[in-house]
Write an enzyme that holds these catalytic residues in place. Structure first.
Site, PDB file in Angstrom:
ATOM      1  CD  GLU A   1      -1.313   0.094   3.681  1.00  0.00           C
ATOM      2  OE1 GLU A   1      -1.750   1.236   3.911  1.00  0.00           O
ATOM      3  OE2 GLU A   1      -1.675  -0.915   4.305  1.00  0.00           O
TER       4      GLU A   1
ATOM      5  CB  CYS B   1      -2.249  -4.606   6.646  1.00  0.00           C
ATOM      6  SG  CYS B   1      -1.796  -2.967   7.248  1.00  0.00           S
TER       7      CYS B   1
ATOM      8  CG  HIS C   1      -2.137  -6.994  10.581  1.00  0.00           C
ATOM      9  ND1 HIS C   1      -0.994  -6.562   9.963  1.00  0.00           N
ATOM     10  CD2 HIS C   1      -2.916  -5.894  10.778  1.00  0.00           C
ATOM     11  CE1 HIS C   1      -1.072  -5.249   9.776  1.00  0.00           C
ATOM     12  NE2 HIS C   1      -2.226  -4.821  10.264  1.00  0.00           N
TER      13      HIS C   1
END
Length: 401
Positions: free
Chosen positions: A40, A74, A204
């Site tokens: 990103e 993400c 994450h």
């Protein structure tokens, strides 16, 4: 946390990750049949990072490499992994490796969020006879439309963030994925999904407190489904009757209580996987795979073989998946090649004032043309790729030191 100067961007760190993978594992560029990039932090809204990486394959003559970039905050690294696995299992597979690259530079405007930045690039192969095996049929996903974290402006690389909403979305997604996986797990194995079903858990990891709260949420979910279990004999039963909406209204109270009650389990199942992120900060698309690397490199090989790892992937906006990996063979070679403690010790520390200067320079350089990076390159590893220049037409040139 990891910080990048103006000599680095998502392309340079991706070039280094792929080059290191091919070199250190003695993989020929001819052996790659698919390459997907998750990021990103793109340097162009049209030209993919993958196209830049094709520079590494020119000399070998291998240009028959499928795949482009994936984007959704993400989560995109997980999308690349799933796509590559599907390709290997398909009739179009040509017998070569899939190559996944997850790379990002996480930066924030001045303020409370800035220390939660970071950077990292991770590359890995997808193919048959791997030591890490995704267990078929044991994954569940949750997607929805929400504005918790997004990057709508082309004039800055800083995101717009609603921190409280993002924590709620992360937690809700974890719940939905856990419940979905529980149904699939029981249907496939004939046993209920429990915390004990996984030897290790990788999350994450935007920041460690969220990881701790998320594990506490899984303890809460397991407790609610199995309140009469002897392991929960001394747990406060007032939490057992909470509805989903009521549990979200008491999010902080639940997190605090179950973090304390589940501390020893956290140390056992999550502690090793959480260590790398505490050094690098948030690596965005690379974050979950960084947790996996952290687990592999901070646990003895003997204690990893034949163990199940639960993987939770989250990307704002939002996309999430919960899936399992079985460690089917020795990972000693991976541990030796990564040499994580040694690599972390080679980093250079920046004082807070230096860090602020680097951030100010990044902001000034963003979208700029006709410049060459000014930071010294002596601290980079030999043969590393760095950004050499950006010309008046925004064309970026890279060089090896």
């Amino acid at each position: 946390m990891a910080v990048c100067t103006d000599n680095e961007d998502v392309v340079s760190i991706s070039l280094n990750a792929v080059n290191n993978l091919l070199t250190k594992y003695n993989i020929s560029p001819q052996d790659i049949g698919r390459l997907e990039v998750a990021t990103e932090s793109p340097v162009d809204k049209s030209k993919s990072v993958k196209s830049y990486l094709m520079q590494l394959f020119v000399e070998s003559g291998n240009t028959d490499i499928e795949g482009v970039d994936n984007i959704n905050a993400c989560y995109a690294g997980t999308a690349c992994l799933f796509n590559s696995c599907a390709w290997v299992e398909s009739s179009d597979w040509n017998g070569k490796f899939g190559l996944v690259v997850a790379a990002d530079i996480a930066v924030y405007a001045k303020g409370n969020a800035r220390p939660s930045g970071g950077a990292g690039a991770i590359a890995f192969l997808v193919g048959p006879n791997a030591p890490l095996v995704i267990e078929p049929g044991l994954r569940s996903s949750h997607f929805e439309h929400v504005y918790d974290f997004y990057k709508p402006s082309g004039s800055t690389e800083y995101p717009v963030v609603d921190g409280a909403l993002s924590v709620q979305c992360y937690t809700r997604s974890l719940d939905r994925c856990w419940n979905g996986l529980a149904s699939k797990f029981e249907a496939k194995t004939g046993t209920p999904l429990r915390l004990s079903s996984a030897d290790f858990i990788c999350f994450h990891s935007p920041y460690n407190k969220l990881v701790r709260k998320s594990f506490a949420r899984l303890v809460f979910n397991d407790f609610k489904s199995h309140t009469d279990d002897a392991a929960y004999a001394d747990f406060d039963k007032k939490f057992a009757s909470l509805s989903e909406d009521e549990s979200y209204a008491q999010l902080e109270e639940i997190a605090k209580y179950f973090m304390a009650k589940g501390q020893s389990l956290y140390d056992q199942k999550v502690g090793a996987s959480s260590q790398l992120a505490q050094h690098t900060g948030n690596m965005y698309t690379a974050s979950l795979f960084g947790s996996l690397i952290s687990l592999l490199c901070n646990t003895s090989n003997e204690n990893l073989i034949d163990k199940r790892v639960l993987m939770f992937s989250y990307g704002s906006g939002l996309a999430s998946s919960l899936y399992t990996i079985r460690i089917a063979a020795s990972v000693q070679h991976i541990q030796n090649v990564i040499a994580l403690p040694e690599r972390l010790n080679l980093r250079r520390k920046l004082a807070p004032a230096e860090f602020s200067q680097v951030m100010d320079q990044r902001a000034a350089r963003y979208g700029q043309t006709g410049y060459q990076p000014t930071n010294p390159t002596e601290l980079f590893w030999p043969n590393a790729f760095v950004l050499e220049s950006v010309d008046e037409l925004y064309r970026r040139k890279y060089k090896r030191l």
